[in-house]
Scaffold this active site. Structure first.
Site, PDB file in Angstrom:
ATOM      1  N   ASP A   1       1.292  -4.063  -4.857  1.00 25.95           N
ATOM      2  CA  ASP A   1       0.279  -3.547  -3.938  1.00 25.95           C
ATOM      3  C   ASP A   1      -0.403  -4.700  -3.240  1.00 25.95           C
ATOM      4  O   ASP A   1      -1.449  -5.160  -3.668  1.00 25.95           O
ATOM      5  CB  ASP A   1      -0.733  -2.705  -4.717  1.00 25.95           C
ATOM      6  CG  ASP A   1      -1.738  -2.017  -3.819  1.00 25.95           C
ATOM      7  OD1 ASP A   1      -1.424  -1.812  -2.634  1.00 25.95           O
ATOM      8  OD2 ASP A   1      -2.845  -1.709  -4.291  1.00 25.95           O
TER       9      ASP A   1
ATOM     10  N   HIS B   1      -3.318  -2.647  -9.804  1.00 27.64           N
ATOM     11  CA  HIS B   1      -4.619  -3.309  -9.660  1.00 27.64           C
ATOM     12  C   HIS B   1      -5.035  -4.067 -10.928  1.00 27.64           C
ATOM     13  O   HIS B   1      -6.213  -4.105 -11.271  1.00 27.64           O
ATOM     14  CB  HIS B   1      -5.709  -2.302  -9.273  1.00 27.64           C
ATOM     15  CG  HIS B   1      -5.671  -1.910  -7.821  1.00 27.64           C
ATOM     16  ND1 HIS B   1      -6.646  -1.141  -7.235  1.00 27.64           N
ATOM     17  CD2 HIS B   1      -4.771  -2.182  -6.847  1.00 27.64           C
ATOM     18  CE1 HIS B   1      -6.352  -0.954  -5.956  1.00 27.64           C
ATOM     19  NE2 HIS B   1      -5.204  -1.568  -5.702  1.00 27.64           N
TER      20      HIS B   1
ATOM     21  N   GLU C   1      -6.871  -3.860   3.610  1.00 26.04           N
ATOM     22  CA  GLU C   1      -6.644  -2.463   3.211  1.00 26.04           C
ATOM     23  C   GLU C   1      -7.419  -2.121   1.957  1.00 26.04           C
ATOM     24  O   GLU C   1      -7.967  -1.019   1.831  1.00 26.04           O
ATOM     25  CB  GLU C   1      -5.153  -2.209   2.986  1.00 26.04           C
ATOM     26  CG  GLU C   1      -4.789  -0.739   2.796  1.00 26.04           C
ATOM     27  CD  GLU C   1      -4.880  -0.262   1.349  1.00 26.04           C
ATOM     28  OE1 GLU C   1      -4.792   0.974   1.124  1.00 26.04           O
ATOM     29  OE2 GLU C   1      -5.032  -1.107   0.443  1.00 26.04           O
ATOM     30  N   GLU C   2      -7.474  -3.060   1.023  1.00 29.66           N
ATOM     31  CA  GLU C   2      -8.188  -2.799  -0.225  1.00 29.66           C
ATOM     32  C   GLU C   2      -9.689  -2.630   0.016  1.00 29.66           C
ATOM     33  O   GLU C   2     -10.392  -2.085  -0.831  1.00 29.66           O
ATOM     34  CB  GLU C   2      -7.940  -3.932  -1.232  1.00 29.66           C
ATOM     35  CG  GLU C   2      -6.495  -4.098  -1.664  1.00 29.66           C
ATOM     36  CD  GLU C   2      -5.927  -2.899  -2.404  1.00 29.66           C
ATOM     37  OE1 GLU C   2      -6.701  -1.968  -2.702  1.00 29.66           O
ATOM     38  OE2 GLU C   2      -4.721  -2.885  -2.680  1.00 29.66           O
TER      39      GLU C   2
ATOM     40  N   HIS D   1      -0.016  -4.220   3.908  1.00 21.64           N
ATOM     41  CA  HIS D   1      -1.216  -5.051   3.810  1.00 21.64           C
ATOM     42  C   HIS D   1      -0.961  -6.183   2.829  1.00 21.64           C
ATOM     43  O   HIS D   1      -0.320  -6.003   1.789  1.00 21.64           O
ATOM     44  CB  HIS D   1      -2.441  -4.213   3.411  1.00 21.64           C
ATOM     45  CG  HIS D   1      -2.439  -3.687   2.005  1.00 21.64           C
ATOM     46  ND1 HIS D   1      -2.949  -4.398   0.938  1.00 21.64           N
ATOM     47  CD2 HIS D   1      -1.995  -2.512   1.486  1.00 21.64           C
ATOM     48  CE1 HIS D   1      -2.836  -3.675  -0.164  1.00 21.64           C
ATOM     49  NE2 HIS D   1      -2.248  -2.535   0.129  1.00 21.64           N
TER      50      HIS D   1
ATOM     51  N   GLU E   1       3.178   1.435   0.938  1.00 20.68           N
ATOM     52  CA  GLU E   1       2.073   1.317  -0.008  1.00 20.68           C
ATOM     53  C   GLU E   1       2.589   1.265  -1.443  1.00 20.68           C
ATOM     54  O   GLU E   1       3.790   1.280  -1.692  1.00 20.68           O
ATOM     55  CB  GLU E   1       1.102   2.486   0.150  1.00 20.68           C
ATOM     56  CG  GLU E   1      -0.198   2.105   0.841  1.00 20.68           C
ATOM     57  CD  GLU E   1      -1.017   1.073   0.087  1.00 20.68           C
ATOM     58  OE1 GLU E   1      -0.713   0.783  -1.090  1.00 20.68           O
ATOM     59  OE2 GLU E   1      -1.972   0.545   0.675  1.00 20.68           O
TER      60      GLU E   1
END
Length: 888
Positions: free
Chosen positions: A197, A334, A231-232, A185, A258
């Protein structure tokens, strides 16, 4: 009358007494105390016992060497020479280009336009370069709309509209009936560049596509490369592909890429369901293997609060797959620190080598064409220091496990059948010793938990967050010291003058028995992780049998002790690797697990369990040692020093050190809340900065720097309002119950939310159907709270069956891409038979929040001013939001 004490029973069991003699040749015949036949007693000399300093040195060196081997293996990202098929330098350029646009939340121009255009541009280059080869490349940009419910974060429903998917189909020019799917993603969370990510995975996939497209030999099957853009937003784009795209029906298996950390090695942490041929393909093809069935079973147990697209393909597509993720340095996951420069080129190289090799293998395999033929069964799989993967069918593992358990029982049965075991005395002593070990476990765990609670209650929680080894020194020394003390007391007080060699032998048997019990239990419950206790039984048992003569003749000699540890090396090094994985995953998670779970209690428990497991086969060293007083003194000193330092606040949890940041996570929303009554009129309205700490320390470290954020502005949940009356982006209020609300001016987004009722009608079956229309930003959250006696019967989301949250409310997560129409939905509610006079008016409370994650609406002057005041070691993820509540 003779007193039948435990000491006497052990004496009679082994037919010896603890009569230390200086003369090794001096022996005498003595009748056993229990009236057994006479046995010859071999005097126990001091040379038979282990010197305390030697024993401590041996065990310390053993642990440190194995820990060093584990860390050395983790630093070796690429083993051997790369084949050159995968170009990591080119992949890095892709990564830097993707992340150069900044954060890419779904719906933003950075995600929907800039990144999509870049990916399409690169794919067109690959298509042109490979045009003369044996493969065709087909590109399709999908903008799906859909809805589904998911049992995650307590359960909620997701609705998406025109999110982005870029699907690339690579196949022989003659076509392919069966497809392999590779998924990444390219979207990111707000305020994070999302390099690991998951931009790096998309960069890797671009280069893998380039390599496969330019093969001179055509693939047997096709490969779909899915670059998904949502995706998030809780796995929305993958759901849109697998449930709506025409190619999805031909997909037979998938690989999902991932991240739960930044860089390092990518680990296979779940496979299946069933379909052992996928694991076999990875074992056969991966150039730099890194896989563990333990990780799979831990992740699928739900103890890790995370999920991946793997779930969507498995549950909604009914196809098997392999899930890989980067797990190192999850402290930066994140956050603004997830940048491309933190990902080593070797990390990209190993991921590319592995993905390319496995995809090529699967695309050429017979199994992919008829995977149902190879569906049944599971695999036991694990790697040894990243060098080789061991894998075998689960049913073979069951046989191996039970054979190992049988060998253990035969070993113990032989001792039970010894002539000296009159009246089952060995069994009794084994049972008593087992009770002592279990008691030591419980006391040790309780002691360390009390220490962790004291640390938490004194406001020193998470002192280890910036330096993990401080918790090892404090909690580890407390656990080790408590356990050694209990067994020392048992040796000196309970067993008195019993011969030490026989006590050492007895406690080895206890450790073997307990590990064997774990082996049988896990195997009986069908867990593939049972291979771990199998290793922890098979190797120590074999080692003990091989050293039996040495131990009998010379006792706990230096030679015996060294050889004994060498026999434990392989299972222990693998076990320590698993321990590293556990701490590498869980330590950062404790920094984002909310305000309700005391992280020190969790970490202290993990450290204590680690100590107990690692010490299991060293227990008998305590009984073979001449003394433990200096060991206890040393452990007590280490614990006391670190406890004093911790309580004095010498270890600060966070740091902004660029080389190794450990940020404190804070969510900061400038929001305006509006509450409407049953008549639709505004009953109350307020605005403020809504602040959430995502770790246990709350605002205690922020308040001295920003005095306004203190306990006087702490909020409380208003139970009559959906989700407490605050704009929760995700349904995590059960994890974050401590939040702060600092009054601030009203927000005026340029794209305000518009919420209206289109119709409200009574159905023939007695329910009330209400239809709504909403327009607003790309991210909105809808909350439904039926009042006492009322219940939702159906709605327009998912499969039509309302999916409620843990709190008895309903949470619907909404997002859209570009050019999305107004959001229309409806629900039917069964009115209460009689109204609750003490409750809110009407039959249901409906609230909707809007979240502005990008663009000019994301910031306000007050928000920017507050962000500037936060310390550098904090990472405040911030945005503007609104909350509107209505009664019906």
């Amino acid at each position: 009358m003779e007193r039948d004490t435990t000491i006497r029973r052990i004496k009679s069991l082994y037919g010896t007494q603890n009569n230390v003699s200086e003369n090794k040749n001096d022996s005498q015949d003595q009748r056993g105390i229990n009236g057994c036949s006479e046995v010859k007693k071999k005097p126990e000399v001091s040379l038979y016992l282990l010197h305390e300093g030697v024993g401590v040195a041996l065990v310390t060196v053993f642990i440190l060497v194995l820990w060093g081997v584990v860390h050395l293996s983790l630093q070796q990202l690429v083993i051997g020479k790369s084949t050159g098929e995968f170009n990591a330098i080119r992949a890095r350029k892709h990564l830097e280009r993707i992340t150069s646009v900044g954060p890419r939340p779904t719906g933003s121009p950075e995600n929907e336009v800039l990144t999509v255009n870049f990916l399409l541009e690169q794919i067109e280059h690959i298509k042109a370069d490979s045009a003369s080869g044996p493969h065709s490349v087909t590109v399709d940009v999908q903008r799906p709309t859909g809805s589904f419910s998911i049992d995650f974060l307590g359960g909620f429903t997701s609705y998406y509209d025109r999110v982005s998917n870029i699907a690339v189909r690579l196949e022989p020019k003659a076509g392919a009936q069966h497809l392999m799917l590779a998924n990444c993603h390219f979207d990111s969370v707000a305020n994070s560049p999302g390099a690991s990510d998951d931009a790096v995975s998309c960069a890797v996939m671009l280069e893998v596509l380039h390599s496969l497209a330019n093969l001179s030999t055509p693939l047997r099957h096709g490969v779909v490369f899915l670059f998904n853009g949502a995706e998030e937003n809780v796995l929305q784009a993958s759901h849109g592909f697998i449930t709506q795209h025409p190619w999805a029906k031909q997909v037979r298996a998938f690989i999902n890429l991932e991240a739960a950390g930044v860089g390092g090695k990518e680990v296979v942490f779940q496979t299946g369901p069933e379909n052992p041929w996928l694991v076999q393909a990875y074992v056969h093809a991966a150039k730099h293997p890194f896989a563990s069935v333990v990780g799979q079973e831990v992740f699928q147990s739900g103890v890790i609060p995370s999920d991946t697209d793997f779930r969507i393909y498995r549950d909604f597509g009914n196809i098997p797959g392999i899930d890989l993720a980067f797990i190192e340095n999850g402290f930066l996951y994140h956050t603004k620190y997830d940048t491309s420069d933190r990902i080593l080129t070797d990390s990209i190289q190993r991921a590319g080598d592995n993905i390319l090799a496995v995809l090529k293998h699967l695309a050429m395999s017979e199994e992919l064409a008829d995977s149902s033929e190879y569906r049944h069964g599971n695999m036991v799989f694990f790697d040894l220091l990243g060098i080789v993967v061991v894998a075998y069918p689960a049913h073979v593992g069951t046989i191996i496990n039970y054979m190992t358990a049988m060998a253990t029982f035969l070993y113990l049965f032989k001792k039970c059948s010894h002539p000296s075991n009159v009246g089952g005395r060995y069994i009794k002593e084994l049972a008593y010793a087992t009770a002592v070990v279990i008691l030591s476990w419980l006391v040790t765990l309780l002691t360390v938990l009390i220490i962790a609670l004291v640390v938490s209650l004194t406001g020193r929680s998470m002192f280890w967050y910036n330096d993990f080894y401080t918790c090892i020194f404090m909690y580890g020394s407390a656990a080790t010291g408590t356990m050694v003390l209990i067994h020392t007391l048992a040796k000196n007080l309970y067993y008195g003058g019993v011969r030490r060699l026989e006590l050492g032998e007895l406690y080895f048997d206890v450790s073997l028995l307990l590990w064997c019990g774990a082996l049988v239990y896990l195997t009986a419950n069908g867990l593939c992780s049972a291979y771990v206790p199998m290793l922890m039984v098979a190797f120590p048992l074999t080692t003990k049998l091989l050293l039996a003569r040495e131990f009998k003749l010379r006792g706990a000699s230096l030679k015996y002790s060294v050889l004994y540890q060498l026999g434990l090396a392989l299972p222990y090094v693998h076990f320590m690797f698993l321990i590293w994985v556990v701490f590498e995953i869980f330590t950062p998670i404790l920094g984002r697990s909310g305000t309700e779970i005391p992280p020190d209690v969790v970490l202290a428990t993990l450290v204590t369990l680690t100590t107990l497991f690692l010490s299991s086969f060293f227990l008998h060293f305590i009984y073979l040692a001449r003394s433990t007083k200096w060991l206890l003194a040393g452990l007590g000193t280490v614990f006391t020093v670190f406890l004093v330092l911790v309580l004095c606040g010498m270890f600060f949890p966070y740091t902004a050190d660029p080389s190794s940041p450990r940020p404190k996570r804070v969510f900061l929303q400038h929001t305006t809340r509006t509450f409407h009554g049953l008549d639709g009129q505004v009953k109350s309205k307020d605005s403020g900065l809504w602040i959430n700490s995502f770790d246990y320390t709350g605002m205690q470290h922020i308040t001295p720097i920003i005095p306004e954020i203190n306990d006087t502005i702490r909020t409380s949940c208003q139970e009559d309002r959906p989700f407490c009356g605050y704009p929760w982006f995700l349904p995590v209020k059960f994890l974050v119950k401590k939040n702060w609300y600092l009054p601030a001016p009203e927000v005026f987004p340029k794209s305000p939310i518009e919420f209206q009722v289109l119709s409200k009608e009574q159905t023939k079956w007695g329910t009330v159907k209400i239809t709504f229309e909403v327009t607003g930003p790309s991210h909105m959250s809808l909350y439904l709270r039926p009042h006492q006696g009322a219940s939702l019967s159906s709605w327009s989301f998912g499969d039509g069956v309302p999916q409620y949250h843990l709190a008895g409310e309903y949470f619907i997560f909404y997002s859209h891409g570009l050019d999305a129409p107004a959001w229309n939905f409806w629900f039917e509610i069964q009115p209460p038979r009689e109204e609750d006079p003490s409750g809110p008016e009407g039959m249901i409370s409906v609230a909707i929040s809007s979240h502005y994650f990008f663009g000019e609406d994301q910031r306000t002057v007050q928000l920017e001013d507050m962000l500037q005041r936060f310390p550098k070691w904090a990472f405040p993820s911030s945005w503007v939001s609104t909350y509107h509540m209505y009664r019906y």
